[in-house]
Design a protein around this motif. Structure first.
Motif, PDB file in Angstrom:
ATOM      1  N   ASP A  61      -2.517   7.223   0.508  1.00 45.31           N
ATOM      2  CA  ASP A  61      -3.706   7.144   1.361  1.00 45.31           C
ATOM      3  C   ASP A  61      -4.123   5.713   1.677  1.00 45.31           C
ATOM      4  O   ASP A  61      -4.948   5.490   2.570  1.00 45.31           O
ATOM      5  CB  ASP A  61      -4.873   7.874   0.689  1.00 45.31           C
ATOM      6  N   ASP A  62      -3.564   4.737   0.930  1.00 46.71           N
ATOM      7  CA  ASP A  62      -3.911   3.334   1.181  1.00 46.71           C
ATOM      8  C   ASP A  62      -3.170   2.743   2.386  1.00 46.71           C
ATOM      9  O   ASP A  62      -3.512   1.643   2.835  1.00 46.71           O
ATOM     10  CB  ASP A  62      -3.608   2.491  -0.061  1.00 46.71           C
ATOM     11  N   PRO A 106      -2.554   2.097   6.076  1.00 46.98           N
ATOM     12  CA  PRO A 106      -3.362   2.246   7.297  1.00 46.98           C
ATOM     13  C   PRO A 106      -2.773   3.312   8.216  1.00 46.98           C
ATOM     14  O   PRO A 106      -1.553   3.415   8.378  1.00 46.98           O
ATOM     15  CB  PRO A 106      -3.297   0.847   7.930  1.00 46.98           C
ATOM     16  N   PRO A 111       0.828  -1.213   0.000  1.00 49.33           N
ATOM     17  CA  PRO A 111       0.000   0.000   0.000  1.00 49.33           C
ATOM     18  C   PRO A 111       0.857   1.256   0.000  1.00 49.33           C
ATOM     19  O   PRO A 111       1.944   1.288   0.574  1.00 49.33           O
ATOM     20  CB  PRO A 111      -0.810  -0.127   1.296  1.00 49.33           C
ATOM     21  N   ARG A 112       0.345   2.295  -0.645  1.00 53.19           N
ATOM     22  CA  ARG A 112       1.060   3.563  -0.731  1.00 53.19           C
ATOM     23  C   ARG A 112       0.080   4.706  -0.518  1.00 53.19           C
ATOM     24  O   ARG A 112      -1.117   4.568  -0.727  1.00 53.19           O
ATOM     25  CB  ARG A 112       1.750   3.713  -2.101  1.00 53.19           C
TER      26      ARG A 112
END
Length: 399
Positions: A236-237, A239, A233-234
């Motif tokens: 805004d993805d 957590p 994930p990068r």
């Protein structure tokens, strides 16, 4: 990029090495490779400039795959009675800047050492390192890592280290304890005064142009990296709790990176017209196929649009030619190294054939004579033509 200027006049010698003057020993460039800072791409560029054993791996302390190797004294590297280290032009590895305390006594007094490194935004660097280690599920000298391990788990287990960039640039030879304000202050000092240059991963192309000017690199073109982890994930993805955890364990690194950005922006080269031209040419030359000439001229460019396009095309073409020449030099160098290995193997066979039944010493001697004769008859131009022919199939295969 550090504000201290590197000596002027860097150039390439006839054998493809970096040098400033024919009578001077070339500097030893030492790349402090902080894990997950695009260092693998940079190392490929360095190896293109100085092929074969001219670029040497100096050992890892902080492991890119997780964990750490304590007590590294670089004994095998530095105990070099053959003088091989003296002929190395570039040294790379995941070692701390404190390695500089070990090197001078193993090199001629007049040999100049130029340290350089790349930094990356600390939270993003840590998240990249965390996901790579969790995907691998292991670390150097450590038990298997649970698939659901948290960032805190990897830090507590020694798979990752907090404030890694401050640790590696503090100048301590074994920066494994708690990171404090004194280490941060020393890392800042080293960025400003202890390195020939440094770059930022987020501004990779700008950093390459500066490195070319500071270190005397001939070619800085590079291909796209296949090491990017597209699955993690990068932005805004990521957590929120994971991002906050990465921020908490990088308090000193975050301050160090802000300071690095200030130094980078203040680099005097960035205000020179030649820097803007070189950067635009790098972008244009990177494109596949025809050179792209859409980049606008820099604000301080005094010519018209037509002259800018002509200049940009000429500089980008030169960059592609520099890369081709560097690759051909590397091929010729590696070919010569392979010839030497074959010669040594055949000489051993010939020597054994004189005393061992069943060994064909005469065949080995004929092969040695043929190989020596081929090397003596193939001048530089012939070698370059052969290298260019051997390069063409791989180019078409790579698209």
């Amino acid at each position: 990029m550090a504000t201290r200027e590197a000596p002027n006049g860097a150039r390439a010698t006839t054998d493809g090495s970096l040098d400033r003057e024919p009578t001077h020993r070339p500097p030893l460039l030492i790349f402090v490779h902080i894990p997950k800072t695009a260092g693998t791409t940079l190392t490929r560029i360095l190896r293109t400039n100085e092929p074969g054993p001219r670029t040497r791996h100096g050992g890892n302390v902080f492991k890119g795959g997780g964990g750490v190797k304590r007590g590294v004294r670089f004994v095998r590297l530095l105990r070099d009675d053959s003088g091989e280290l003296d002929r190395v032009r570039i040294l790379t590895g995941h070692f701390p800047l404190g390695m500089r305390d070990h090197l001078p006594s193993h090199l001629p007094q007049e040999r100049e050492l130029r340290f350089f490194t790349f930094l990356r935004e600390p939270v993003d660097r840590t998240l990249s390192h965390y996901h790579a280690i969790r995907e691998a599920g292991r670390g150097y000298g450590l038990p298997p890592l649970a698939a659901d391990a948290t960032l805190e788990d990897t830090l507590a287990g020694g798979y990752l280290h907090d404030n890694l960039q401050t640790r590696m640039l503090s100048g301590l030879p074994e920066p494994f304890g708690e990171v404090d304000d004194e280490m941060l202050a020393q890392a800042k000092h080293n960025l400003r005064d202890g390195l020939a240059c440094f770059g930022l991963t987020e501004r990779f192309d700008e950093s390459l142009v500066l490195a070319k000017q500071r270190l005397g690199l001939r070619s800085i073109l590079y291909g796209s990296s296949a090491r990017v982890n597209a699955k993690r994930p990068r932005g805004d993805d990521v957590p929120a709790e994971l991002r906050h955890a990465a921020e908490r364990c990088n308090r000193h690194d975050i301050e160090l990176y802000r300071y690095a950005e200030q130094l980078f922006d203040a680099a005097p080269e960035r205000n020179q017209p030649d820097f803007e031209i070189e950067l635009a040419a790098l972008h244009a030359a990177q494109a596949d196929g025809e050179i792209e000439l859409d980049a606008p001229p820099p604000d301080n460019y005094s010519g018209d649009h037509h002259s800018w396009r002509m200049l940009l095309h000429a500089r980008a073409t030169t960059m592609r030619s520099e890369l081709e020449r560097a690759e051909l030099r590397a091929l010729v160098y590696e070919s010569a190294q392979r010839d030497q290995e074959v010669l040594r193997a055949l000489e051993l066979i010939h020597a054994a054939g004189k005393t061992t039944p069943g060994r064909d010493a005469e065949t080995a001697m004929r092969a040695i004579q043929l190989l020596v004769g081929r090397r003596q008859s193939a001048g530089p131009k012939r070698q370059l033509r052969d290298a260019r022919r051997s390069r063409k199939p791989s180019e078409s295969a790579d698209g």
